[in-house]
Scaffold this motif. Structure first.
Motif, PDB file in Angstrom:
ATOM      1  N   ALA A  58       0.857  -1.235  -0.266  1.00 11.10           N
ATOM      2  CA  ALA A  58       0.080   0.001   0.176  1.00 11.10           C
ATOM      3  C   ALA A  58       0.758   1.401   0.046  1.00 11.10           C
ATOM      4  CB  ALA A  58      -0.978  -0.088   1.098  1.00 11.10           C
ATOM      5  N   SER A  59       0.386   2.356  -0.371  1.00 11.54           N
ATOM      6  CA  SER A  59       1.142   3.530  -0.278  1.00 11.54           C
ATOM      7  C   SER A  59       0.370   4.745   0.627  1.00 11.54           C
ATOM      8  CB  SER A  59       1.567   3.940  -1.921  1.00 11.54           C
ATOM      9  OG  SER A  59       2.038   5.358  -1.929  1.00 11.54           O
ATOM     10  N   TYR A  60       0.696   5.144   1.497  1.00 12.16           N
ATOM     11  CA  TYR A  60       0.035   5.945   2.412  1.00 12.16           C
ATOM     12  C   TYR A  60       0.883   7.419   2.701  1.00 12.16           C
ATOM     13  CZ  TYR A  60      -2.444   1.715   4.082  1.00 12.16           C
ATOM     14  OH  TYR A  60      -3.091   0.479   3.807  1.00 12.16           O
ATOM     15  N   TYR A  61       2.272   7.347   2.383  1.00  8.63           N
ATOM     16  CA  TYR A  61       3.067   8.391   2.345  1.00  8.63           C
ATOM     17  C   TYR A  61       4.294   8.347   1.443  1.00  8.63           C
ATOM     18  CZ  TYR A  61       1.133   9.862   7.072  1.00  8.63           C
ATOM     19  OH  TYR A  61       0.191  10.304   8.037  1.00  8.63           O
ATOM     20  N   GLU A 316      10.745  -0.767  13.603  1.00 10.55           N
ATOM     21  CA  GLU A 316      11.785  -1.708  14.006  1.00 10.55           C
ATOM     22  C   GLU A 316      13.004  -0.958  14.262  1.00 10.55           C
ATOM     23  OE1 GLU A 316      11.790  -5.646  11.763  1.00 10.55           O
ATOM     24  OE2 GLU A 316      10.338  -4.796  10.659  1.00 10.55           O
ATOM     25  N   PRO A 317      14.024  -1.802  14.795  1.00 10.23           N
ATOM     26  CA  PRO A 317      15.262  -1.055  15.488  1.00 10.23           C
ATOM     27  C   PRO A 317      16.114  -0.765  14.067  1.00 10.23           C
ATOM     28  CG  PRO A 317      15.136  -3.293  16.472  1.00 10.23           C
ATOM     29  CD  PRO A 317      14.065  -3.172  15.310  1.00 10.23           C
ATOM     30  N   ILE A 318      15.926  -1.362  13.005  1.00 13.69           N
ATOM     31  CA  ILE A 318      16.672  -1.082  11.852  1.00 13.69           C
ATOM     32  C   ILE A 318      15.909  -0.860  10.683  1.00 13.69           C
ATOM     33  CG2 ILE A 318      19.010  -1.875  12.829  1.00 13.69           C
ATOM     34  CD1 ILE A 318      18.754  -4.175  10.681  1.00 13.69           C
ATOM     35  N   ASP A 319      16.049  -0.136   9.474  1.00 14.12           N
ATOM     36  CA  ASP A 319      15.670  -0.325   8.214  1.00 14.12           C
ATOM     37  C   ASP A 319      14.229  -0.386   7.947  1.00 14.12           C
ATOM     38  OD1 ASP A 319      18.329  -0.947   8.293  1.00 14.12           O
ATOM     39  OD2 ASP A 319      18.431  -2.808   7.132  1.00 14.12           O
ATOM     40  N   PHE A 320      13.287  -0.735   8.748  1.00 16.73           N
ATOM     41  CA  PHE A 320      11.781  -0.632   8.443  1.00 16.73           C
ATOM     42  C   PHE A 320      11.184  -0.036   9.418  1.00 16.73           C
ATOM     43  CE2 PHE A 320      13.918  -4.785   7.140  1.00 16.73           C
ATOM     44  CZ  PHE A 320      13.559  -4.773   5.531  1.00 16.73           C
ATOM     45  N   VAL A 321      10.229   0.864   8.626  1.00 17.74           N
ATOM     46  CA  VAL A 321       8.986   1.417   9.362  1.00 17.74           C
ATOM     47  C   VAL A 321       7.693   1.036   8.441  1.00 17.74           C
ATOM     48  CG1 VAL A 321       7.837   3.568   9.898  1.00 17.74           C
ATOM     49  CG2 VAL A 321      10.395   3.311  10.138  1.00 17.74           C
ATOM     50  N   HIS A 322       6.813   0.426   9.321  1.00 19.83           N
ATOM     51  CA  HIS A 322       5.477  -0.107   8.711  1.00 19.83           C
ATOM     52  C   HIS A 322       4.508   0.987   8.883  1.00 19.83           C
ATOM     53  CE1 HIS A 322       7.438  -4.258   8.506  1.00 19.83           C
ATOM     54  NE2 HIS A 322       7.910  -3.739   9.582  1.00 19.83           N
ATOM     55  N   ILE A 323       3.582   1.135   8.046  1.00 18.04           N
ATOM     56  CA  ILE A 323       2.427   1.828   8.327  1.00 18.04           C
ATOM     57  C   ILE A 323       0.959   1.203   7.996  1.00 18.04           C
ATOM     58  CG2 ILE A 323       1.228   4.197   7.818  1.00 18.04           C
ATOM     59  CD1 ILE A 323       3.806   5.010   6.374  1.00 18.04           C
ATOM     60  N   PHE A 324       0.229   0.824   9.104  1.00 18.89           N
ATOM     61  CA  PHE A 324      -1.013  -0.070   8.938  1.00 18.89           C
ATOM     62  C   PHE A 324      -2.157   0.663   8.770  1.00 18.89           C
ATOM     63  CE2 PHE A 324       2.208  -2.596  11.112  1.00 18.89           C
ATOM     64  CZ  PHE A 324       2.291  -3.847  10.460  1.00 18.89           C
ATOM     65  N   ASP A 325      -2.985   0.343   7.697  1.00 16.23           N
ATOM     66  CA  ASP A 325      -4.275   0.849   7.725  1.00 16.23           C
ATOM     67  C   ASP A 325      -5.254   0.091   9.044  1.00 16.23           C
ATOM     68  OD1 ASP A 325      -7.103   1.172   7.238  1.00 16.23           O
ATOM     69  OD2 ASP A 325      -7.089   0.920   5.175  1.00 16.23           O
ATOM     70  N   THR A 326      -5.682   1.039  10.028  1.00 15.65           N
ATOM     71  CA  THR A 326      -6.162   0.483  11.115  1.00 15.65           C
ATOM     72  C   THR A 326      -7.789  -0.078  10.837  1.00 15.65           C
ATOM     73  OG1 THR A 326      -7.150   2.621  11.672  1.00 15.65           O
ATOM     74  CG2 THR A 326      -4.849   1.786  12.587  1.00 15.65           C
ATOM     75  N   GLN A 327      -8.164   0.136   9.560  1.00 13.51           N
ATOM     76  CA  GLN A 327      -9.709  -0.376   9.558  1.00 13.51           C
ATOM     77  C   GLN A 327      -9.818  -1.940   9.985  1.00 13.51           C
ATOM     78  OE1 GLN A 327     -11.119   0.490   5.621  1.00 13.51           O
ATOM     79  NE2 GLN A 327     -13.164  -0.383   6.227  1.00 13.51           N
ATOM     80  N   ASP A 328      -8.533  -2.754   9.173  1.00 13.87           N
ATOM     81  CA  ASP A 328      -8.523  -4.169   9.731  1.00 13.87           C
ATOM     82  C   ASP A 328      -7.153  -4.562   9.728  1.00 13.87           C
ATOM     83  OD1 ASP A 328      -7.750  -3.888   7.026  1.00 13.87           O
ATOM     84  OD2 ASP A 328      -9.577  -5.196   6.334  1.00 13.87           O
ATOM     85  N   TYR A 329      -6.175  -3.534   9.791  1.00 12.12           N
ATOM     86  CA  TYR A 329      -4.764  -3.832   9.896  1.00 12.12           C
ATOM     87  C   TYR A 329      -4.369  -4.996   8.811  1.00 12.12           C
ATOM     88  CZ  TYR A 329      -4.918  -1.548  14.338  1.00 12.12           C
ATOM     89  OH  TYR A 329      -5.222  -0.557  14.973  1.00 12.12           O
ATOM     90  N   VAL A 334       5.324  -0.328   3.676  1.00 11.60           N
ATOM     91  CA  VAL A 334       6.707  -0.646   4.425  1.00 11.60           C
ATOM     92  C   VAL A 334       7.775   0.393   3.667  1.00 11.60           C
ATOM     93  CG1 VAL A 334       8.542  -2.359   5.111  1.00 11.60           C
ATOM     94  CG2 VAL A 334       5.992  -3.195   4.704  1.00 11.60           C
ATOM     95  N   ILE A 335       8.318   1.436   4.608  1.00 12.00           N
ATOM     96  CA  ILE A 335       9.372   2.076   4.169  1.00 12.00           C
ATOM     97  C   ILE A 335      10.599   1.361   4.419  1.00 12.00           C
ATOM     98  CG2 ILE A 335      10.428   4.373   4.325  1.00 12.00           C
ATOM     99  CD1 ILE A 335       7.686   5.445   5.400  1.00 12.00           C
ATOM    100  N   ASP A 336      11.389   1.265   3.481  1.00 19.94           N
ATOM    101  CA  ASP A 336      12.769   0.162   3.413  1.00 19.94           C
ATOM    102  C   ASP A 336      13.941   1.207   3.187  1.00 19.94           C
ATOM    103  OD1 ASP A 336      14.650  -1.319   2.369  1.00 19.94           O
ATOM    104  OD2 ASP A 336      13.441  -2.808   1.443  1.00 19.94           O
ATOM    105  N   PHE A 337      14.872   1.185   4.147  1.00 22.96           N
ATOM    106  CA  PHE A 337      16.043   1.909   3.925  1.00 22.96           C
ATOM    107  C   PHE A 337      17.162   1.342   4.799  1.00 22.96           C
ATOM    108  CE2 PHE A 337      13.284   3.475   7.487  1.00 22.96           C
ATOM    109  CZ  PHE A 337      14.065   3.698   8.563  1.00 22.96           C
TER     110      PHE A 337
END
Length: 379
Positions: A58-61, A316-329, A334-337
């Motif tokens: 998905a793409s939210y940001y 997470e501690p490294i590399d990954f930030v997740h953004i969930f749609d809270t309607q049903d998760y 996933v922002i990957d760096f």
């Protein structure tokens, strides 16, 4: 930017000895996540727990800007809430032992509170372990139970005090809240096994809760009635703020927890653990978790609901930030760096998401803007 061979961290992959894909796989295979309890036991439990299957494309940001070559400091490897965006015009982060303020409009930073070599009332230098900033108040917690409180609207001399007199009293987490009477307070989670409510005006402890474990994070509902506390335990404790009595003890995680938060409507609780999962609970029925959300490589160190409640940000501690749609998760972005994550923050209007990276080569601040649905035109 990936299509041009350059990612948002400024890494020119065609000039590197390996591809981005190869380096990502290498990081995934070699990173060893940290467990406080028995590794064999925790990993066995992790393999057997049912983690929700989530669509992660998905793409939210979308990426907007990167402030590079200024790594954001991490004081303790388990404490990763060192980034705040109290308004759309101001972002606060740690560089060295200094709190700095970033202006997204001017794309410039300046020092707000420099603790480098600054001697306190107790003739010792404070080292930053935690931070909170909201409503023109900056709170900085230290490794020796000490803190600075700075009013940003007048920039008078900051107040220095002690939350805990114990040498082990690390200020693990802080949040700015209002009590039920509207007074501003700092919710302080301490390694001395106590969560305290610090009054911003008087600098006095208005209330405190003793827990059976070092407290790594506490959160309070928007109506001020319920508090959640997590720490060096598999347990999550829910408390009634007015009476101080325990409401419920949840014990579904398999290692220590370092983050928790309530949704803006106070109906949902999220807890993040070193067992690589976030558990979602319905406050109206705490008999079991609604969802178990899994990370990619390591512990869940930071959780934040958006102000409108539509998204949950999980770091997470490294590399990954997740953004969930809270309607049903069931959907996420996933922002990957690459790099250690010092903190994540959403602006109050949810239009911007910031990530603080500790990496010395490609670290800094990353800004993402919300992808708003295209308006419908009717003829």
């Amino acid at each position: 930017m990936h299509q041009q061979g350059v990612d948002f961290q400024g890494i020119i992959w065609p000039q590197q000895p390996i591809t981005r894909h190869h380096y990502r796989n290498q990081r995934m295979m070699t990173y060893e996540t940290y467990y406080s309890l028995s590794r064999d036991k925790v990993e066995t439990c992790i393999k057997n727990q049912p983690v929700k299957s989530v669509y992660n494309q998905a793409s939210y940001y979308q990426f907007r800007h990167a402030k590079l070559q200024e790594p954001c400091r991490i004081g303790h490897f388990q404490l990763r809430n060192l980034l705040w965006a109290p308004t759309k015009n101001n972002v606060f982060y740690i560089h060295g032992n200094t709190v700095r303020q970033w202006s997204p409009q001017r794309r410039a930073s300046h020092d707000v509170l420099n603790l480098e070599g600054l001697k306190t009332n107790y003739c010792r230098v404070m080292s930053i372990s935690s931070m909170a900033c909201k409503d023109d108040v900056l709170f900085v917690g230290g490794f020796l139970g000490d803190y600075f409180l700075q009013r940003l609207d007048d920039m008078a001399t900051p107040h220095y005090g002690l939350i805990s007199h114990l040498t082990t009293g690390i200020v693990n987490h802080a949040d700015m809240i209002h009590n039920r009477q509207g007074a501003r307070q700092v919710l302080v989670s301490d390694n001395d096994m106590v969560t305290r409510f610090l009054d911003v005006q008087t600098f006095r402890i208005a209330q405190e809760f003793a827990l059976p474990f070092p407290v790594n994070c506490s959160a309070i509902t928007s109506n001020g009635q319920m508090m959640c506390a997590v720490g060096d335990s598999t347990e999550t404790h829910l408390m009634d703020v007015a009476s101080g009595k325990k409401i419920k003890v949840l014990d579904d995680h398999f290692d220590y927890s370092f983050t928790c938060c309530f949704s803006p409507n106070d109906r949902t609780l999220a807890t993040g653990n070193q067992d690589k999962t976030t558990r979602i609970y319905d406050i109206r029925n705490l008999s079991q978790s609604l969802h178990v959300l899994g990370g990619n490589v390591g512990a869940i160190r930071s959780l934040h609901y958006s102000s409108d409640g539509k998204h949950l940000v999980m770091a997470e501690p490294i590399d990954f930030v997740h953004i969930f749609d809270t309607q049903d998760y069931a959907s996420s972005q996933v922002i990957d760096f690459f790099g250690d994550i010092a903190g994540v923050a959403l602006t109050p209007d949810d239009q911007s998401l910031y990530i603080a990276n500790n990496d010395k080569r490609v670290g800094g601040l990353y800004e993402f803007s919300r992808v708003n649905p295209s308006p419908l035109f009717f003829i």
